[in-house]
Design a protein around this motif. Structure first.
Motif, PDB file in Angstrom:
ATOM      1  N   PRO A   6       0.798  -1.206  -0.065  1.00  0.00           N
ATOM      2  CA  PRO A   6       0.154   0.073  -0.085  1.00  0.00           C
ATOM      3  C   PRO A   6       0.885   1.348  -0.001  1.00  0.00           C
ATOM      4  O   PRO A   6       0.328   2.263  -0.298  1.00  0.00           O
ATOM      5  CB  PRO A   6      -0.668  -0.006   1.244  1.00  0.00           C
ATOM      6  CG  PRO A   6       0.107  -1.035   2.180  1.00  0.00           C
ATOM      7  CD  PRO A   6       0.732  -2.081   1.436  1.00  0.00           C
ATOM      8  N   GLU A   7       2.094   0.997   0.301  1.00  0.00           N
ATOM      9  CA  GLU A   7       3.011   2.226   0.303  1.00  0.00           C
ATOM     10  C   GLU A   7       3.578   2.576  -1.212  1.00  0.00           C
ATOM     11  O   GLU A   7       4.336   3.727  -1.100  1.00  0.00           O
ATOM     12  CB  GLU A   7       4.158   2.141   1.066  1.00  0.00           C
ATOM     13  CG  GLU A   7       3.887   1.793   2.573  1.00  0.00           C
ATOM     14  CD  GLU A   7       3.029   2.979   3.056  1.00  0.00           C
ATOM     15  OE1 GLU A   7       3.600   4.236   3.104  1.00  0.00           O
ATOM     16  OE2 GLU A   7       2.052   3.001   3.880  1.00  0.00           O
ATOM     17  N   LEU A   8       3.395   1.887  -2.006  1.00  0.00           N
ATOM     18  CA  LEU A   8       3.841   2.394  -3.448  1.00  0.00           C
ATOM     19  C   LEU A   8       3.006   3.645  -3.862  1.00  0.00           C
ATOM     20  O   LEU A   8       1.875   3.866  -3.717  1.00  0.00           O
ATOM     21  CB  LEU A   8       3.248   1.352  -4.581  1.00  0.00           C
ATOM     22  CG  LEU A   8       4.213  -0.057  -4.577  1.00  0.00           C
ATOM     23  CD1 LEU A   8       3.368  -1.115  -5.620  1.00  0.00           C
ATOM     24  CD2 LEU A   8       5.564   0.222  -4.918  1.00  0.00           C
ATOM     25  N   ALA A   9       3.832   4.298  -4.734  1.00  0.00           N
ATOM     26  CA  ALA A   9       3.163   5.538  -5.039  1.00  0.00           C
ATOM     27  C   ALA A   9       2.131   5.251  -6.229  1.00  0.00           C
ATOM     28  O   ALA A   9       2.319   4.254  -6.875  1.00  0.00           O
ATOM     29  CB  ALA A   9       4.387   6.330  -5.784  1.00  0.00           C
ATOM     30  N   ALA A  10       1.019   6.133  -6.311  1.00  0.00           N
ATOM     31  CA  ALA A  10       0.017   5.664  -7.265  1.00  0.00           C
ATOM     32  C   ALA A  10       0.376   5.729  -8.530  1.00  0.00           C
ATOM     33  O   ALA A  10       0.091   4.761  -9.392  1.00  0.00           O
ATOM     34  CB  ALA A  10      -0.885   6.746  -7.192  1.00  0.00           C
TER      35      ALA A  10
ATOM     36  N   GLU B 274       3.344   4.542 -10.049  1.00  0.00           N
ATOM     37  CA  GLU B 274       4.247   3.317  -9.872  1.00  0.00           C
ATOM     38  C   GLU B 274       3.058   2.004  -9.945  1.00  0.00           C
ATOM     39  O   GLU B 274       3.313   1.098 -10.623  1.00  0.00           O
ATOM     40  CB  GLU B 274       5.111   3.035  -8.696  1.00  0.00           C
ATOM     41  CG  GLU B 274       6.107   1.805  -8.699  1.00  0.00           C
ATOM     42  CD  GLU B 274       6.835   1.832  -9.982  1.00  0.00           C
ATOM     43  OE1 GLU B 274       7.340   0.542 -10.179  1.00  0.00           O
ATOM     44  OE2 GLU B 274       7.008   2.697 -10.572  1.00  0.00           O
ATOM     45  N   ARG B 275       2.253   2.224  -8.932  1.00  0.00           N
ATOM     46  CA  ARG B 275       1.249   1.209  -8.903  1.00  0.00           C
ATOM     47  C   ARG B 275       0.572   1.050 -10.142  1.00  0.00           C
ATOM     48  O   ARG B 275       0.431  -0.071 -10.866  1.00  0.00           O
ATOM     49  CB  ARG B 275       0.194   1.269  -7.888  1.00  0.00           C
ATOM     50  CG  ARG B 275      -0.954   0.157  -7.725  1.00  0.00           C
ATOM     51  CD  ARG B 275      -1.840   0.605  -6.579  1.00  0.00           C
ATOM     52  NE  ARG B 275      -1.391   0.958  -5.518  1.00  0.00           N
ATOM     53  CZ  ARG B 275      -1.031  -0.030  -4.338  1.00  0.00           C
ATOM     54  NH1 ARG B 275      -1.299  -1.320  -4.750  1.00  0.00           N
ATOM     55  NH2 ARG B 275      -0.459   0.368  -3.455  1.00  0.00           N
TER      56      ARG B 275
ATOM     57  N   GLN C  90       2.868  -0.610 -12.774  1.00  0.00           N
ATOM     58  CA  GLN C  90       2.903  -2.075 -12.409  1.00  0.00           C
ATOM     59  C   GLN C  90       1.593  -2.880 -12.957  1.00  0.00           C
ATOM     60  O   GLN C  90       1.843  -4.144 -13.394  1.00  0.00           O
ATOM     61  CB  GLN C  90       3.626  -2.409 -11.272  1.00  0.00           C
ATOM     62  CG  GLN C  90       4.864  -1.811 -10.990  1.00  0.00           C
ATOM     63  CD  GLN C  90       6.017  -2.243 -12.108  1.00  0.00           C
ATOM     64  OE1 GLN C  90       6.017  -3.478 -12.491  1.00  0.00           O
ATOM     65  NE2 GLN C  90       7.053  -1.507 -12.306  1.00  0.00           N
ATOM     66  N   VAL C  91       0.775  -2.297 -12.526  1.00  0.00           N
ATOM     67  CA  VAL C  91      -0.586  -2.908 -12.781  1.00  0.00           C
ATOM     68  C   VAL C  91      -0.981  -3.155 -14.213  1.00  0.00           C
ATOM     69  O   VAL C  91      -1.370  -4.051 -14.635  1.00  0.00           O
ATOM     70  CB  VAL C  91      -1.930  -2.465 -12.054  1.00  0.00           C
ATOM     71  CG1 VAL C  91      -3.099  -2.882 -12.600  1.00  0.00           C
ATOM     72  CG2 VAL C  91      -1.977  -2.452 -10.617  1.00  0.00           C
ATOM     73  N   SER C  92      -0.578  -2.108 -14.832  1.00  0.00           N
ATOM     74  CA  SER C  92      -0.775  -2.173 -16.477  1.00  0.00           C
ATOM     75  C   SER C  92       0.033  -3.014 -17.091  1.00  0.00           C
ATOM     76  O   SER C  92      -0.179  -3.871 -17.991  1.00  0.00           O
ATOM     77  CB  SER C  92      -0.345  -0.687 -16.979  1.00  0.00           C
ATOM     78  OG  SER C  92      -0.467  -0.675 -18.220  1.00  0.00           O
TER      79      SER C  92
ATOM     80  N   ALA D 160       7.331  -6.198  -8.544  1.00  0.00           N
ATOM     81  CA  ALA D 160       7.343  -4.727  -8.049  1.00  0.00           C
ATOM     82  C   ALA D 160       6.194  -4.196  -7.408  1.00  0.00           C
ATOM     83  O   ALA D 160       6.153  -3.382  -6.673  1.00  0.00           O
ATOM     84  CB  ALA D 160       7.154  -4.319  -9.499  1.00  0.00           C
ATOM     85  N   LEU D 161       5.103  -5.000  -7.439  1.00  0.00           N
ATOM     86  CA  LEU D 161       3.861  -4.809  -6.771  1.00  0.00           C
ATOM     87  C   LEU D 161       3.952  -4.993  -5.097  1.00  0.00           C
ATOM     88  O   LEU D 161       3.267  -4.630  -4.495  1.00  0.00           O
ATOM     89  CB  LEU D 161       2.358  -5.255  -7.533  1.00  0.00           C
ATOM     90  CG  LEU D 161       2.152  -4.499  -8.585  1.00  0.00           C
ATOM     91  CD1 LEU D 161       0.940  -5.509  -9.247  1.00  0.00           C
ATOM     92  CD2 LEU D 161       1.488  -3.138  -8.132  1.00  0.00           C
ATOM     93  N   GLY D 162       4.839  -6.045  -4.819  1.00  0.00           N
ATOM     94  CA  GLY D 162       5.153  -6.476  -3.594  1.00  0.00           C
ATOM     95  C   GLY D 162       4.275  -7.656  -3.193  1.00  0.00           C
ATOM     96  O   GLY D 162       4.214  -8.044  -2.116  1.00  0.00           O
ATOM     97  N   GLU D 163       3.441  -8.234  -4.365  1.00  0.00           N
ATOM     98  CA  GLU D 163       2.646  -9.532  -4.228  1.00  0.00           C
ATOM     99  C   GLU D 163       3.740 -10.480  -4.196  1.00  0.00           C
ATOM    100  O   GLU D 163       3.113 -11.943  -3.710  1.00  0.00           O
ATOM    101  CB  GLU D 163       1.953  -9.503  -5.354  1.00  0.00           C
ATOM    102  CG  GLU D 163       0.823  -8.350  -5.211  1.00  0.00           C
ATOM    103  CD  GLU D 163      -0.331  -8.442  -6.510  1.00  0.00           C
ATOM    104  OE1 GLU D 163      -0.270  -9.528  -7.033  1.00  0.00           O
ATOM    105  OE2 GLU D 163      -0.918  -7.517  -6.536  1.00  0.00           O
TER     106      GLU D 163
END
Length: 106
Positions: free
Chosen positions: A30-34, A36-37, A40-42, A73-76
């Motif tokens: 949840p600390e990822l910058a919007a 960057e998130r 990475q989701v894309s 990269a997302l932390g998952e």
């Protein structure tokens, strides 16, 4: 407000109901910058499409590597994103973890 799928109280995992029972899956950091998130989701969605569309073993392996890299990269996946030393319970059944009582009370 309830989240779907349900997330553990600390936000580290979400719960997926499978054939073996409810299982913990690590949530994104949840600390990822919007920005960057979103990036990475894309990339994750693009990589998943590449897995679906792969026509050979090498294409499939490359696409799966992209999926894994985006999830790291997302932390998952990879090193945990929390810093309190708690173990990673990713992919474990809820029962038998520190979240079992929480789940039973839901």
């Amino acid at each position: 407000m309830s989240r779907c799928p349900p997330h553990t109280p600390d936000g580290r995992y979400f719960v997926v109901i499978g054939k073996a029972g409810p299982r913990l899956w690590r949530a994104a950091n949840p600390e990822l910058a919007a920005e960057e998130r979103e990036k990475q989701v894309s990339e994750l969605m693009s990589a998943r499409r590449a897995v679906r569309e792969a026509t050979g073993d090498s294409d499939l392996a490359a696409a799966r590597t992209r999926v894994n890299s985006a999830k790291i990269a997302l932390g998952e996946r990879g090193p945990v994103w929390w810093t309190d030393g708690a173990p990673d319970l990713n992919r474990r059944l809820v029962q038998g973890t520190c979240y079992a009582d929480w789940w039973a009370r839901r």
